[in-house]
Design an enzyme around this catalytic site. Structure first.
Site, PDB file in Angstrom:
ATOM      1  N   SER A 257       0.829  -1.541   0.127  1.00 42.22           N
ATOM      2  CA  SER A 257       0.212   0.105   0.151  1.00 42.22           C
ATOM      3  C   SER A 257       0.704   1.569   0.293  1.00 42.22           C
ATOM      4  O   SER A 257       2.095   1.585   0.137  1.00 42.22           O
ATOM      5  CB  SER A 257      -1.595   0.307   1.156  1.00 42.22           C
ATOM      6  OG  SER A 257       0.109   0.417   2.812  1.00 42.22           O
ATOM      7  N   ASN A 258      -0.116   2.518  -0.127  1.00 44.45           N
ATOM      8  CA  ASN A 258       0.533   3.701  -0.136  1.00 44.45           C
ATOM      9  C   ASN A 258       1.041   4.340   0.723  1.00 44.45           C
ATOM     10  O   ASN A 258       0.729   3.864   1.839  1.00 44.45           O
ATOM     11  CB  ASN A 258       0.052   4.825  -0.873  1.00 44.45           C
ATOM     12  CG  ASN A 258       0.955   6.110  -1.057  1.00 44.45           C
ATOM     13  OD1 ASN A 258       0.516   6.681  -0.366  1.00 44.45           O
ATOM     14  ND2 ASN A 258       1.230   6.370  -2.596  1.00 44.45           N
ATOM     15  N   SER A 259       2.730   4.827   1.450  1.00 42.31           N
ATOM     16  CA  SER A 259       2.989   5.243   2.817  1.00 42.31           C
ATOM     17  C   SER A 259       2.065   5.678   3.011  1.00 42.31           C
ATOM     18  O   SER A 259       2.071   6.351   4.550  1.00 42.31           O
ATOM     19  CB  SER A 259       4.291   6.058   1.903  1.00 42.31           C
ATOM     20  OG  SER A 259       4.071   7.107   1.101  1.00 42.31           O
TER      21      SER A 259
END
Length: 521
Positions: A194-196
């Site tokens: 997933s995105n940061s």
């Protein structure tokens, strides 16, 4: 008015629009990355505000001399890094109109059209994307949408809403536990792909965010989530939210909602879906498989500023039950109250966000959607996908490369063999600034991401990009894909005969090729 009268405003405004138009139509002539060093602007601008205002012509000249040289050109079709932030002429006009009106629409009474246009636009977009009806304000349920600034903001809001709803429920279920202890036991989940922003939302929301391992295809499976949640329950923790991704940052993989969703629903685990980029594909029937299981989500977000031709910032967020966010976020002061509050078609969006004030973002959405229409939007998205497929075919015809994954308008690939080859190739390409790509990892290997982006990408831009990648690969190995010897002189000669290339550009190319060759040796 300050230091500019209406006539100067008209002149400056026209000059600015002319600059933007010329900039965008000629953007291919610019190197996609700037040739500046950190701190360059500090040496050009004064340390303090000027005592007296300056003429707009002076400001425009300094804008061209000082500001433009420090730009990375996100609207260039030679920009293939990250995910796109594609604008459009209609969106720019809409943004300009909104800036001129200068309204702050935190409640209906502050500017009725600001609120009502947003409600209507969120229904338009939801219908365009073929979202489950339960998320729409026009459905019989309690769903509804709101425009946030970014996916990061939307994810953080989802985490906060899920947290507060869970705390309220758990205080009733465990009256013997102090609220502080309940909050200390909360835990959230997401994929390690997933995105940061998801991990950051856990930090900001004071919830432990567990990064669960995705499978070999970068997909989070239901069994992985179930195992983690059951372990945490056994250890006395309180699972709160699962943030799934449709279109992961690295490879645009899609978490398996059909496996994840039902379990979340059965176990009171809020399910938020981040579809920041891939959400645009929902408007295409042939990609409906991507959103299978979406009806199990409690909330979701999609960035119009990535692939729906609305300029940054503009993120659509929907809730299946809008009461969940208003219950969690409502703070009512007497000076904010008005007699029309509480109506479904006129929500006070201040209860749907972190900040109080909000911009008139729905205006640029309306202008863009009215100008383009659904058919044109679908055509453009399909065209961008076809450009990615064209690039993928180029890669597959060169035996030195392998395609690791390809979906929508993103192609991930690498040079076969050790990672050092792909790393060196990317380093050489970035140094030359003709195209811009970034790396990712796939199954433990270093890969290159090629993203279709820019305001008007065309087939010729794919040819240009592949020529750059291939020539730098030839130079890296000293031979082309057919085993023929390649020298710097041959590549420079080839560049010199490109269509009417100015002598300055030839010199820049020569410099880039020499640097790349020295690095390769």
């Amino acid at each position: 008015m300050a230091n500019m009268d209406i006539n100067e405003f008209r002149e400056f405004g026209k000059a600015a629009i002319d600059f933007v138009a010329d900039y965008l139509v000629n953007i291919r002539d610019r190197e996609v990355l700037p040739s500046v060093e950190p701190g360059y602007l500090h040496d050009l601008l004064p340390n303090e505000i000027p005592e007296k205002g300056e003429d707009w012509k002076t400001i425009m000249e300094e804008f061209k001399r000082f500001i433009v040289p420090g730009l990375t050109h996100w609207q260039s079709p030679h920009f293939h890094a990250f995910y796109p932030s594609q604008t459009s002429y209609s969106s720019i006009v809409g943004e300009t109109l909104a800036a001129g009106l200068g309204v702050v629409g935190f409640s209906w009474i502050c500017s009725p059209v600001c609120t009502e246009l947003e409600v209507i636009m969120m229904n338009w977009i939801g219908q365009l994307l073929n979202l489950p009806r339960c998320f729409l304000n026009c459905d019989e349920g309690n769903g509804g949408g709101v425009i946030q600034g970014s996916a990061s903001e939307s994810i953080f809001i989802a985490v906060l809403v899920a947290r507060e709803q869970a705390v309220r429920r758990l205080k009733k279920e465990y009256p013997e536990l102090p609220e502080a202890e309940i909050r200390g036991r909360l835990v959230a989940y997401t994929s390690d792909q997933s995105n940061s922003a998801v991990e950051k939302s856990g930090i900001l929301g004071a919830i432990k965010m567990r990064l669960l391992p995705a499978d070999d295809d970068c997909v989070l499976r239901g069994r992985t989530l179930i195992k983690a949640v059951e372990e945490d329950k056994a250890n006395g923790l309180f699972p709160v939210i699962m943030v799934a991704t449709l279109g992961t940052t690295g490879t645009c993989a899609y978490d398996n909602l059909e496996e994840i969703g039902p379990y979340c629903n059965e176990n009171k685990l809020w399910l938020h879906v981040d579809a920041a980029y891939a959400g645009a594909s929902f408007c295409l029937p042939e990609y409906a498989w991507i959103k299978k299981g979406l009806e199990t989500a409690d909330s979701l977000n999609f960035n119009l500023h990535k692939w729906l031709f609305v300029n940054f910032d503009c993120c659509a967020m929907w809730f299946k039950d809008a009461a969940m966010i208003t219950e969690a976020f409502s703070v009512d002061r007497i000076y904010l109250q008005h007699k029309f509050q509480g109506m479904s078609k006129a929500p006070d969006y201040r209860h749907w966000q972190i900040q109080l004030g909000r911009r008139f973002r729905s205006l640029k959405v309306w202008v863009t959607l009215k100008t383009m229409g659904a058919e044109k939007i679908r055509d453009l998205i399909r065209f961008h996908i076809s450009l990615a497929q064209k690039f993928e075919q180029y890669v597959r015809t060169d035996s030195r490369f392998e395609v690791t994954s390809s979906t929508l308008a993103l192609v991930c690939f690498r040079l076969k063999g050790e990672d050092t080859h792909s790393k060196q190739l990317l380093d050489n390409i970035v140094k030359r600034k003709k195209i811009y790509m970034i790396p990712a990892t796939y199954q433990g290997k270093f890969i290159l991401r090629f993203m279709i982006a820019g305001i008007d990408p065309q087939a010729e831009d794919i040819d240009y990009a592949w020529k750059e990648i291939k020539s730098q690969t030839d130079l890296l190995f000293g031979v082309d894909d057919n085993g023929n010897s390649v020298t710097i002189k041959e590549l420079i000669k080839e560049e010199m005969f490109e269509k009417e290339k100015p002598i300055g550009k030839i010199t820049e190319s020569l410099s880039g090729l020499v640097l790349a060759n020295e690095k390769a040796q």
